[in-house]
Scaffold this motif. Structure first.
Motif, PDB file in Angstrom:
ATOM      1  N   ILE A 281       3.197  -1.165   6.494  1.00 34.07           N
ATOM      2  CA  ILE A 281       3.457  -1.808   5.205  1.00 34.07           C
ATOM      3  C   ILE A 281       3.107  -0.900   4.036  1.00 34.07           C
ATOM      4  CG2 ILE A 281       3.184  -4.146   6.110  1.00 34.07           C
ATOM      5  CD1 ILE A 281       0.416  -4.198   4.671  1.00 34.07           C
ATOM      6  N   SER A 282       2.991   0.399   4.278  1.00 31.46           N
ATOM      7  CA  SER A 282       2.589   1.302   3.209  1.00 31.46           C
ATOM      8  C   SER A 282       3.165   2.697   3.421  1.00 31.46           C
ATOM      9  CB  SER A 282       1.060   1.378   3.140  1.00 31.46           C
ATOM     10  OG  SER A 282       0.552   1.848   4.367  1.00 31.46           O
ATOM     11  N   GLU A 283       2.995   3.520   2.389  1.00 31.61           N
ATOM     12  CA  GLU A 283       3.367   4.924   2.475  1.00 31.61           C
ATOM     13  C   GLU A 283       2.301   5.737   1.763  1.00 31.61           C
ATOM     14  OE1 GLU A 283       7.130   7.928   1.784  1.00 31.61           O
ATOM     15  OE2 GLU A 283       7.313   5.838   1.208  1.00 31.61           O
ATOM     16  N   VAL A 284       1.881   6.820   2.389  1.00 25.94           N
ATOM     17  CA  VAL A 284       0.852   7.703   1.855  1.00 25.94           C
ATOM     18  C   VAL A 284       1.518   9.016   1.476  1.00 25.94           C
ATOM     19  CG1 VAL A 284      -1.345   8.845   2.295  1.00 25.94           C
ATOM     20  CG2 VAL A 284      -0.850   6.650   3.390  1.00 25.94           C
ATOM     21  N   SER A 285       1.336   9.460   0.216  1.00 22.20           N
ATOM     22  CA  SER A 285       1.945  10.694  -0.267  1.00 22.20           C
ATOM     23  C   SER A 285       0.900  11.566  -0.943  1.00 22.20           C
ATOM     24  CB  SER A 285       3.046  10.394  -1.285  1.00 22.20           C
ATOM     25  OG  SER A 285       4.009   9.534  -0.744  1.00 22.20           O
ATOM     26  N   LEU A 286       1.080  12.874  -0.817  1.00 21.23           N
ATOM     27  CA  LEU A 286       0.222  13.827  -1.509  1.00 21.23           C
ATOM     28  C   LEU A 286       0.721  13.942  -2.942  1.00 21.23           C
ATOM     29  CD1 LEU A 286      -2.112  15.848  -1.155  1.00 21.23           C
ATOM     30  CD2 LEU A 286      -0.383  17.566  -0.572  1.00 21.23           C
ATOM     31  N   LYS A 287      -0.070  13.452  -3.898  1.00 22.92           N
ATOM     32  CA  LYS A 287       0.323  13.448  -5.314  1.00 22.92           C
ATOM     33  C   LYS A 287      -0.038  14.783  -5.969  1.00 22.92           C
ATOM     34  CE  LYS A 287      -0.127  10.579  -9.441  1.00 22.92           C
ATOM     35  NZ  LYS A 287       1.252  10.775  -9.827  1.00 22.92           N
ATOM     36  N   THR A 288      -1.263  15.227  -5.750  1.00 26.37           N
ATOM     37  CA  THR A 288      -1.724  16.545  -6.202  1.00 26.37           C
ATOM     38  C   THR A 288      -2.547  17.133  -5.066  1.00 26.37           C
ATOM     39  OG1 THR A 288      -3.828  15.787  -7.152  1.00 26.37           O
ATOM     40  CG2 THR A 288      -1.894  15.710  -8.604  1.00 26.37           C
ATOM     41  N   ASN A 289      -3.094  18.315  -5.267  1.00 32.59           N
ATOM     42  CA  ASN A 289      -3.880  18.948  -4.208  1.00 32.59           C
ATOM     43  C   ASN A 289      -5.081  18.131  -3.763  1.00 32.59           C
ATOM     44  OD1 ASN A 289      -2.255  21.185  -3.875  1.00 32.59           O
ATOM     45  ND2 ASN A 289      -3.367  22.401  -5.388  1.00 32.59           N
ATOM     46  N   ASP A 290      -5.593  17.272  -4.654  1.00 33.15           N
ATOM     47  CA  ASP A 290      -6.780  16.498  -4.285  1.00 33.15           C
ATOM     48  C   ASP A 290      -6.597  14.987  -4.455  1.00 33.15           C
ATOM     49  OD1 ASP A 290      -6.802  16.450  -7.047  1.00 33.15           O
ATOM     50  OD2 ASP A 290      -8.913  16.978  -7.240  1.00 33.15           O
ATOM     51  N   THR A 291      -5.335  14.528  -4.604  1.00 30.42           N
ATOM     52  CA  THR A 291      -5.072  13.109  -4.821  1.00 30.42           C
ATOM     53  C   THR A 291      -3.959  12.598  -3.908  1.00 30.42           C
ATOM     54  OG1 THR A 291      -5.684  13.353  -7.151  1.00 30.42           O
ATOM     55  CG2 THR A 291      -4.497  11.353  -6.550  1.00 30.42           C
ATOM     56  N   LEU A 292      -4.227  11.464  -3.271  1.00 32.64           N
ATOM     57  CA  LEU A 292      -3.211  10.766  -2.488  1.00 32.64           C
ATOM     58  C   LEU A 292      -2.743   9.546  -3.269  1.00 32.64           C
ATOM     59  CD1 LEU A 292      -4.719  10.659   1.130  1.00 32.64           C
ATOM     60  CD2 LEU A 292      -2.951  12.198   0.250  1.00 32.64           C
ATOM     61  N   LEU A 293      -1.449   9.283  -3.209  1.00 34.09           N
ATOM     62  CA  LEU A 293      -0.888   8.048  -3.743  1.00 34.09           C
ATOM     63  C   LEU A 293      -0.519   7.187  -2.545  1.00 34.09           C
ATOM     64  CD1 LEU A 293       0.182   6.237  -6.011  1.00 34.09           C
ATOM     65  CD2 LEU A 293       2.363   7.469  -5.840  1.00 34.09           C
ATOM     66  N   ILE A 294      -1.097   5.995  -2.489  1.00 38.31           N
ATOM     67  CA  ILE A 294      -0.851   5.065  -1.394  1.00 38.31           C
ATOM     68  C   ILE A 294      -0.150   3.845  -1.977  1.00 38.31           C
ATOM     69  CG2 ILE A 294      -1.911   3.637   0.395  1.00 38.31           C
ATOM     70  CD1 ILE A 294      -4.321   5.711   0.233  1.00 38.31           C
ATOM     71  N   ASN A 295       1.096   3.641  -1.588  1.00 37.80           N
ATOM     72  CA  ASN A 295       1.864   2.475  -2.033  1.00 37.80           C
ATOM     73  C   ASN A 295       1.884   1.453  -0.914  1.00 37.80           C
ATOM     74  OD1 ASN A 295       2.901   3.060  -4.739  1.00 37.80           O
ATOM     75  ND2 ASN A 295       3.899   4.786  -3.740  1.00 37.80           N
ATOM     76  N   ILE A 296       1.386   0.257  -1.209  1.00 37.82           N
ATOM     77  CA  ILE A 296       1.343  -0.826  -0.225  1.00 37.82           C
ATOM     78  C   ILE A 296       2.337  -1.900  -0.665  1.00 37.82           C
ATOM     79  CG2 ILE A 296      -0.100  -2.553   0.918  1.00 37.82           C
ATOM     80  CD1 ILE A 296      -2.518  -0.727   0.301  1.00 37.82           C
ATOM     81  N   GLU A 297       3.158  -2.359   0.263  1.00 37.57           N
ATOM     82  CA  GLU A 297       4.193  -3.344  -0.041  1.00 37.57           C
ATOM     83  C   GLU A 297       3.600  -4.680  -0.493  1.00 37.57           C
ATOM     84  OE1 GLU A 297       6.589  -3.682   3.489  1.00 37.57           O
ATOM     85  OE2 GLU A 297       7.160  -1.567   3.422  1.00 37.57           O
ATOM     86  N   SER A 298       4.424  -5.467  -1.180  1.00 39.70           N
ATOM     87  CA  SER A 298       4.036  -6.793  -1.671  1.00 39.70           C
ATOM     88  C   SER A 298       4.062  -7.839  -0.560  1.00 39.70           C
ATOM     89  CB  SER A 298       5.001  -7.248  -2.765  1.00 39.70           C
ATOM     90  OG  SER A 298       4.932  -6.381  -3.863  1.00 39.70           O
ATOM     91  N   ASP A 299       3.307  -8.911  -0.786  1.00 42.76           N
ATOM     92  CA  ASP A 299       3.350 -10.127   0.033  1.00 42.76           C
ATOM     93  C   ASP A 299       3.000  -9.916   1.501  1.00 42.76           C
ATOM     94  OD1 ASP A 299       4.175 -11.855  -2.138  1.00 42.76           O
ATOM     95  OD2 ASP A 299       6.128 -10.867  -2.004  1.00 42.76           O
ATOM     96  N   HIS A 300       1.937  -9.176   1.755  1.00 40.77           N
ATOM     97  CA  HIS A 300       1.459  -8.958   3.123  1.00 40.77           C
ATOM     98  C   HIS A 300      -0.045  -9.187   3.181  1.00 40.77           C
ATOM     99  CE1 HIS A 300       5.041  -7.141   4.945  1.00 40.77           C
ATOM    100  NE2 HIS A 300       5.234  -6.541   3.779  1.00 40.77           N
ATOM    101  N   GLU A 301      -0.529  -9.501   4.373  1.00 40.30           N
ATOM    102  CA  GLU A 301      -1.968  -9.432   4.607  1.00 40.30           C
ATOM    103  C   GLU A 301      -2.235  -8.036   5.139  1.00 40.30           C
ATOM    104  OE1 GLU A 301      -5.137 -12.347   6.347  1.00 40.30           O
ATOM    105  OE2 GLU A 301      -4.175 -11.289   8.011  1.00 40.30           O
ATOM    106  N   PHE A 302      -3.159  -7.353   4.517  1.00 42.02           N
ATOM    107  CA  PHE A 302      -3.526  -5.998   4.905  1.00 42.02           C
ATOM    108  C   PHE A 302      -4.687  -6.106   5.875  1.00 42.02           C
ATOM    109  CE2 PHE A 302      -5.693  -1.962   4.341  1.00 42.02           C
ATOM    110  CZ  PHE A 302      -4.639  -1.064   4.305  1.00 42.02           C
ATOM    111  N   ASN A 303      -4.489  -5.669   7.124  1.00 45.39           N
ATOM    112  CA  ASN A 303      -5.519  -5.856   8.152  1.00 45.39           C
ATOM    113  C   ASN A 303      -6.140  -4.533   8.596  1.00 45.39           C
ATOM    114  OD1 ASN A 303      -3.776  -4.712  10.145  1.00 45.39           O
ATOM    115  ND2 ASN A 303      -2.767  -6.690  10.390  1.00 45.39           N
ATOM    116  N   ALA A 304      -7.050  -4.604   9.540  1.00 42.89           N
ATOM    117  CA  ALA A 304      -7.766  -3.414  10.023  1.00 42.89           C
ATOM    118  C   ALA A 304      -6.812  -2.388  10.604  1.00 42.89           C
ATOM    119  CB  ALA A 304      -8.820  -3.819  11.046  1.00 42.89           C
ATOM    120  N   SER A 305      -5.784  -2.843  11.295  1.00 45.37           N
ATOM    121  CA  SER A 305      -4.791  -1.928  11.854  1.00 45.37           C
ATOM    122  C   SER A 305      -4.068  -1.165  10.737  1.00 45.37           C
ATOM    123  CB  SER A 305      -3.795  -2.713  12.703  1.00 45.37           C
ATOM    124  OG  SER A 305      -2.795  -1.871  13.197  1.00 45.37           O
ATOM    125  N   ASP A 306      -3.746  -1.857   9.653  1.00 50.60           N
ATOM    126  CA  ASP A 306      -3.109  -1.205   8.501  1.00 50.60           C
ATOM    127  C   ASP A 306      -4.049  -0.168   7.887  1.00 50.60           C
ATOM    128  OD1 ASP A 306      -0.667  -2.740   8.559  1.00 50.60           O
ATOM    129  OD2 ASP A 306      -1.813  -4.415   7.726  1.00 50.60           O
TER     130      ASP A 306
END
Length: 120
Positions: free
Chosen positions: A8-33
């Motif tokens: 339910i998400s995507e992890v992208s390298l934004k800069t050399n020391d920053t990650l941008l993590i986009n998590i989709e709407s209307d979900h329960e985010f669990n331990a597996s996620d």
């Protein structure tokens, strides 16, 4: 730009020391996620620590186990800090709960705009 797609998400390298993590709407985010995100950060950064900007989709909320993992030492091995971008009142309530009860081991703050999170 390096990126890894998760359930339910995507992890992208934004800069050399920053990650941008986009998590989709209307979900329960669990331990597996959460564990998927942790593995994605490890893959992108090859073990390096990052500042995380976590753009949480509207009405997506973490369950208790995901909150505990995210705030733990083990769950934070690839983190320098977490900046959550939230969009709803329930997310704000859960965010306050995380800060006061789960006690994150890295600096953690909640914002309503990505630009504010980037400045922090």
């Amino acid at each position: 730009m390096k990126s890894v797609k998760c359930r339910i998400s995507e992890v992208s390298l934004k800069t050399n020391d920053t990650l941008l993590i986009n998590i989709e709407s209307d979900h329960e985010f669990n331990a597996s996620d959460f564990n998927e995100l942790k593995l994605a950060a490890a893959k992108i950064g090859e073990g390096k620590k990052f500042y995380n900007i976590i753009n949480v989709g509207e009405y997506t909320l973490p369950d208790k186990e995901a909150r505990e993992l995210s705030c733990s030492r083990l769950g934070s091995i690839y983190k320098k800090a977490d900046a959550f971008v939230i969009k709803s009142l329930p997310q704000k309530i859960v965010g306050n709960l995380m800060l006061k009860i789960n006690l994150p081991v890295v600096p953690t703050k909640f914002f309503t705009k990505i630009e504010e999170a980037e400045e922090w």
